[in-house]
Design a protein around this motif. Sequence first.
Motif, mmCIF file in Angstrom:
data_model
loop_
_atom_site.group_PDB
_atom_site.id
_atom_site.type_symbol
_atom_site.label_atom_id
_atom_site.label_comp_id
_atom_site.label_asym_id
_atom_site.label_seq_id
_atom_site.Cartn_x
_atom_site.Cartn_y
_atom_site.Cartn_z
ATOM 1 N N PHE A 178 0.751 -1.286 -0.142
ATOM 2 C CA PHE A 178 -0.235 0.039 0.111
ATOM 3 C C PHE A 178 0.885 1.243 0.039
ATOM 4 O O PHE A 178 2.231 1.120 0.113
ATOM 5 N N ARG A 179 0.300 2.319 -0.405
ATOM 6 C CA ARG A 179 0.799 3.729 -0.251
ATOM 7 C C ARG A 179 0.235 4.711 0.738
ATOM 8 O O ARG A 179 -1.077 4.597 0.753
ATOM 9 N N THR A 180 0.814 5.674 1.229
ATOM 10 C CA THR A 180 0.247 6.672 1.866
ATOM 11 C C THR A 180 0.144 7.811 1.173
ATOM 12 O O THR A 180 1.366 8.383 0.602
ATOM 13 N N MET A 181 -1.062 8.652 0.751
ATOM 14 C CA MET A 181 -1.048 9.670 -0.022
ATOM 15 C C MET A 181 -0.884 10.947 0.823
ATOM 16 O O MET A 181 -0.671 11.059 1.943
ATOM 17 N N PRO A 182 -0.645 12.156 0.020
ATOM 18 C CA PRO A 182 -0.357 13.395 0.917
ATOM 19 C C PRO A 182 -1.370 13.787 1.720
ATOM 20 O O PRO A 182 -1.153 14.415 2.900
#
Length: 523
Positions: free
Chosen positions: A51-55
Amino acid sequence: MGKPAFAQTPPAAPSGRVIVGLSQEPTVFNPLMLKIEVDDGIHFSVFDALFRTMPDGSIVPNLATEVPSQENGGLSADGLQWRVKLRDDVKWHDGAPLTAEDVKFTLELIVDPNFRSWRTAGHNLVHDIAVVSPTELTWRMKEPFAPYLSFLTETFIVPKHVLEREADKNAAAFNQAPIGTGAFKWGSRVAGDHINLVANTSYHGEGPYIEQLVFKYIPDLTVLYTQFKSGDIDLVGRQYITPDNYAEAKTLKNRVVQLQPAPAVEQIYLNLERPVFKDLAVRQAIYAAIDKQSIIDALYYGLPEPVESYMPRGSIYYNKDLPKHEFSLENAVKLLDDAGWVKGRDGIRAKDGVRLAFTNSTTTGNHLREQMQQFVQQTLKEIGIEMTISNLPAAVIWGDFWTLSQFDSVVVGINYLVGADPDVFNRFHSGATRVKGGRGSNTAQYSNPRVDQLLEEGARSFDQARRIEIYKEIQATVRADLPFLPLFSENSVQGWKSDIKGVVSNSNTRSESWNAAGWSRKA
């Protein structure tokens, strides 16, 4: 299967090159091993996480097809049972397919006692990992761990078929020429100068739109800015443009220069096992003797904001009610006098045979930190404290000197969080002290039973209201204990050439190139 969160139609052929200037040299290329922030630029480009964390703090799929939740059946109501589904179109840079076996291998390698892993907190709760199919796996947590989803956004998956044949994973050839699934492949490295990554034209997600991504090492911050000004580098990475150059940088033609609130806190970080720092009165006195506002105004041109907490200012967990720092040499002297620290013939205080003297270190070439050190050194001498400045190259200071707590004190900027989650177990729990046998980044060797208790409760709780209470109390306790002396939270001066498109700042990651896959520039 739908497109991933970053998906666009990639160009037929990536074109152009972007040179990122860094003031510290990336040297750790296995993303699971002990590392520093600049290494993340390589890791985010060469590897992918589930997964990725967005701004905005939201978590989106990367290698996974969805973020596990109770609603989609990926997470049980008690937070113990996890099910993760993977994309079926991801290939490693050598052409082998990514499978659930790679994820299982990665999670097991992290907790291998013979492997020098960067972070084991949370991962050490995972057990009963089962591969259901090439694109699906499950596991159970020994106990609920609320931050684990955020931790997985920075847990880059490594290839089982490459690493399993290496007897010593710490010395694997892979660690110097990594193979990932990311938008860029390993190209070449000239130690002490630059790293060249090349486009992965088979990437499953967005981009890449540029053909080459180069990370150039420029240890002197003045030279780093000069090379941005002259056009030798295209984008300024950490430590960014120094505040004393901000006014001029804004006037440069064909450049985008902007302020970005940074989650990192600039601080004087203390080794609490040093005899002088065991005394809270000494820590309080040093803090009282630091003229933070003058440092901010005179050296940093008023750009940073003074802070009392490690928590980012924009977080819902931020405790705004902490005691405000007051610069007062009178208070500093009284604290030391009351605690029994008496001046000797040389003007330096001592108590029970211990001189009130310590060494302070930071990275060579950071002229603003060096000026700040001299400013603090002079002030402390006035109240009977001897601070010796001993600065080191980045590759030295952030090696065993830092990770094994060999320092007295360090001027450093630290982002304490992983993504937007407030967990700081890795930084403040006594069990995360590596030099005492722990697996973590508590290099201050801080130990407070109440903080340990709160960290353990906060990690188990999924109740946001209770977590806000917990992490506000942790901030208050840490502020009272002063394992580090918080100076300010920066507004980073970021800059790049205006023909580069797609640059997006993300205060929830430790790298300005977290989305380099989406960068493009005119031919």
